[in-house]
Design a protein around this motif. Structure first.
Motif, short mmCIF file in Angstrom:
data_model
loop_
_atom_site.label_atom_id
_atom_site.label_comp_id
_atom_site.label_asym_id
_atom_site.label_seq_id
_atom_site.Cartn_x
_atom_site.Cartn_y
_atom_site.Cartn_z
N ALA A 470 0.83 -1.20 0.00
CA ALA A 470 0.00 0.00 0.00
C ALA A 470 0.87 1.26 0.00
CB ALA A 470 -0.93 -0.01 1.21
N ARG A 471 1.95 1.25 0.75
CA ARG A 471 2.85 2.41 0.76
C ARG A 471 3.50 2.60 -0.61
NH1 ARG A 471 4.05 4.30 5.91
NH2 ARG A 471 3.47 2.90 7.63
N ALA A 472 3.83 1.50 -1.25
CA ALA A 472 4.55 1.59 -2.52
C ALA A 472 3.72 2.31 -3.58
CB ALA A 472 4.92 0.19 -3.00
N VAL A 475 -1.19 4.47 -1.30
CA VAL A 475 -2.55 4.38 -0.78
C VAL A 475 -2.57 4.16 0.73
CG1 VAL A 475 -2.87 1.87 -1.03
CG2 VAL A 475 -4.82 3.41 -1.34
N HIS A 476 -1.39 4.06 1.36
CA HIS A 476 -1.33 3.77 2.79
C HIS A 476 -2.02 4.84 3.62
CE1 HIS A 476 0.11 2.57 6.75
NE2 HIS A 476 0.58 3.81 6.90
N LEU A 504 -6.59 2.56 -6.65
CA LEU A 504 -5.35 2.54 -5.89
C LEU A 504 -5.20 1.23 -5.11
CD1 LEU A 504 -5.31 6.21 -4.57
CD2 LEU A 504 -3.78 5.22 -6.27
N VAL A 505 -6.30 0.74 -4.54
CA VAL A 505 -6.25 -0.54 -3.84
C VAL A 505 -5.89 -1.66 -4.81
CG1 VAL A 505 -7.63 -2.24 -2.58
CG2 VAL A 505 -7.85 0.18 -2.03
N GLY A 531 -5.65 12.56 -7.79
CA GLY A 531 -5.39 11.13 -7.66
C GLY A 531 -4.34 10.66 -8.64
N GLU A 532 -4.39 11.20 -9.86
CA GLU A 532 -3.39 10.83 -10.85
C GLU A 532 -2.01 11.28 -10.42
OE1 GLU A 532 -2.72 11.13 -15.69
OE2 GLU A 532 -4.25 12.33 -14.69
N ARG A 533 -1.92 12.47 -9.88
CA ARG A 533 -0.63 12.97 -9.39
C ARG A 533 -0.11 12.08 -8.27
NH1 ARG A 533 -2.29 17.52 -7.84
NH2 ARG A 533 -1.92 18.66 -9.78
N LEU A 534 -1.04 11.63 -7.38
CA LEU A 534 -0.65 10.78 -6.26
C LEU A 534 -0.14 9.43 -6.72
CD1 LEU A 534 -0.68 10.28 -3.14
CD2 LEU A 534 -3.01 9.41 -3.43
#
Length: 605
Positions: A470-472, A475-476, A504-505, A531-534
């Motif tokens: 999730a961190r990678a 989404v964490h 993301l999940v 979200g795309e930037r993230l």
């Protein structure tokens, strides 16, 4: 003449299909009954014993009246006590055996239904994606719900009722004929109008039953469509119109049910009339014979009792017909579903791929869906291990088809798709699923926790490994902010994730799976600009050190690829690195210019 010949050919073909469906349903029923034939025969014996005990009652009444009472008058109470005791014993025995019959029948029917449910579920999982794209999910749900319910109704009560009713009528008629053949003859004559009435009911009920089922289906469709499209209904103020349309369907359903109720009323009334007339005839004829000493009073009472109980099972047999019609149709549909063959068969001699590298080759691949036109006329591609290739082009160009062939959802008509030199058609399915992971724009999450959904990529992963994935992909923080963190449920009773959050999940799920080849089919289409930037940093991590095929309309992901293929009508029209294609000034350059103009104000350039 040619028209009639074609009509005959069509009729023969339709008859052949009907015969084929019938054979499949009979074969399916036989395969379901074989594992439970022992308990099924035991149930048959219980039915025979239960009906035998129940049919003995009137004969014991006759014995008590004709032999027990005269013996009691002479001072011997034993015959009367034996008759009364026998009646009580047979009544209790009949009740116990009937209860045992119900339990045994339920065990058999539930075993059959469990087997059938498992078969349908297992078979639909094994069928290829082509089947699921052709056979709508609503139809599959109907097979697992309404069709299985129709079979359940027949197995739970219908067959037992038919066997019990038929045997009860047979034993009743035989017992009465043995006791007094003249009364038995009256009963057998009365069977003729009863059988005619039952046949009339069966033919009429088939029509009313179909009408009721059709009306019910239309009513459900109207309700579902209105509820699904409620936003459009309210936006265009169509409430009144939809209310009228739904009212028309509801009235159609009410009218069909009303006709069925009236038909049942006529049938029940007719059977009651025939039964009462038969009892009256037996009573009158027997009474006259009693006066002349032709039969004893006890025999007359037994004859009346037998005549009364004879017509009740006939009504149940008539009602059984509707259940049989429904179950028969359902069994044919289930048999047809189970007869479907996968269009992507498992390899006969699977080749193992223990340590996949992700080297991909398309060699002269030609493909079309089903018997439809060719989508990929000739497609060649070599993707070395550890490289990322992006496919761009207009909708319908064939990009997603390439992704489906890579995941072996379909097989090519001609040519080969190779992974590390092994044809996907020969590769062990388990190794293929481990080596190739596909992420689509439909990020489906199953009911359960967020952690369980991420762990779908690698069942048995530890919580630390789930959080690392999730961190990678970035989404964490989102998951940690949920009410129960990674244990938050993502069903209707828990949190409702947005489309971008679900995507993301799904990225975290793919990262945890750690495939050699990752296929992203429009996987960023559900993400908004923030979200795309993230997700860009997460995608860089996800794509690092592995082979990847990226299909996207958004060029933010495409620009990080090692190589870009522009596809048009199933052919590669441009091939090169993103920078090379931009400088070349072709189709990709035009797409790139449009993308920069669309996102320039968002700070993504």
């Amino acid at each position: 003449m040619s028209v009639s010949v074609r009509d005959e050919d069509v009729a023969d073909a339709a008859g052949g299909r009907e015969e084929g469906r019938r054979r499949r349903s009979v074969a399916l029923l036989g395969s379901l009954l074989r594992p439970v034939r022992g308990p099924a025969w035991g149930t048959v014996l219980l039915v025979v014993a239960a009906q035998g005990a129940q049919v003995a009652g009137p004969a014991l009444v006759a014995a008590g009246l004709d032999r027990g009472l005269p013996a009691l008058r002479d001072g011997d109470p034993v015959p009367l006590l034996l008759a009364a005791g026998g009646y009580v014993v047979t009544a209790l025995l009949g009740g116990v055996l009937t209860a045992a019959t119900v339990r045994a029948s339920a065990r058999v029917s539930q075993a059959i239904l469990l087997d059938l449910r498992r078969r349908v579920f297992r078979h639909t999982q094994l069928l290829s994606l082509e089947f699921h794209e052709r056979y709508t999910s609503g139809r599959i749900i109907s097979r697992q719900t309404s069709d299985l319910d129709a079979v359940r109704e027949l197995l739970d009560g219908g067959i037992t009722t038919l066997a019990t009713s038929g045997l009860a009528m047979l034993l009743t008629a035989a017992s009465l004929t043995v006791l007094d053949w003249r009364s038995g003859a009256v009963l057998l004559v009365a069977v003729i109008p009863g059988a005619i009435l039952t046949r009339w009911f069966q033919t009429r009920s088939q029509v009313t039953y179909r009408r009721s089922r059709t009306a019910s289906a239309r009513l459900i469709v109207r309700f579902v469509e209105t509820m699904t499209g409620m936003r459009a209904v309210q936006a265009f103020r169509r409430e009144a119109a939809e209310r009228r349309r739904y009212g028309d369907r509801a009235e159609e359903y009410r009218s069909a049910n009303d006709a069925a109720i009236r038909l049942n009323g006529v049938f029940d009334t007719g059977l009651t009339l025939i039964g009462n007339l038969t009892v009256a005839t037996v009573l009158v004829v027997g009474g006259l014979r009693v006066l002349h000493g032709g039969i004893d009073v006890g025999v007359l009472v037994a004859a009346v009792l037998y005549a009364r109980r004879f017509f009740a099972p006939l009504s149940q047999i008539g009602m059984f017909y509707n259940s049989f019609q429904s179950a028969n149709a359902a069994l044919e549909k289930l048999a047809t579903l189970l007869a479907e063959e996968p269009t992507v068969p498992a390899p006969q001699h699977p080749v193992a791929l223990a340590t996949p590298r992700g080297d991909v080759r398309f060699e002269a691949v030609e493909f079309g869906y089903g018997t439809g036109p060719v989508v990929l006329p000739r497609f060649d591609l070599h993707l070395p291990a550890g490289r990322t290739v992006a496919l761009v082009g207009e909708t319908g160009a064939g990009k997603s088809t390439v992704a489906k062939l890579l995941a072996r959802f379909y097989d090519p008509r001609h040519g080969r798709v190779l992974l590390d030199g092994v044809d996907l058609r020969d590769l062990d399915p388990a190794d293929l699923r481990r080596a190739v992971v596909m992420v689509t724009q439909e990020a489906y999450l199953f009911s359960g926790s967020v952690a369980a959904n991420i762990a779908l990529g690698r069942p048995g992963a530890t919580r630390a490994e789930i959080e690392r994935a999730a961190r990678a992909v970035g989404v964490h923080d989102l998951v940690a902010s949920l009410p129960a963190g990674y244990d938050t449920l993502v069903d209707k009773r828990g949190v409702r994730l947005s489309a971008g959050q679900r995507q993301l999940v799904s990225f975290a799920r793919a990262f945890l799976a750690d495939p050699a080849l990752l296929v992203l089919d429009e996987a960023t289409s559900s993400l908004d600009v923030p979200g795309e930037r993230l997700v860009q940093d997460g995608l860089r991590t996800l794509l690092a050190d592995r082979s990847a095929v990226v299909i996207a309309h958004r060029l933010s992901t495409v620009m990080t690829a090692d190589r870009v293929l522009v596809v048009a009508r199933g052919r590669v029209v441009e091939d090169g690195s993103p920078d090379e294609l931009v400088r070349a000034g072709g189709r990709f350059a035009a797409l790139h210019a449009e993308w920069r103009a669309s996102v320039g104000g968002a700070g993504l350039v």
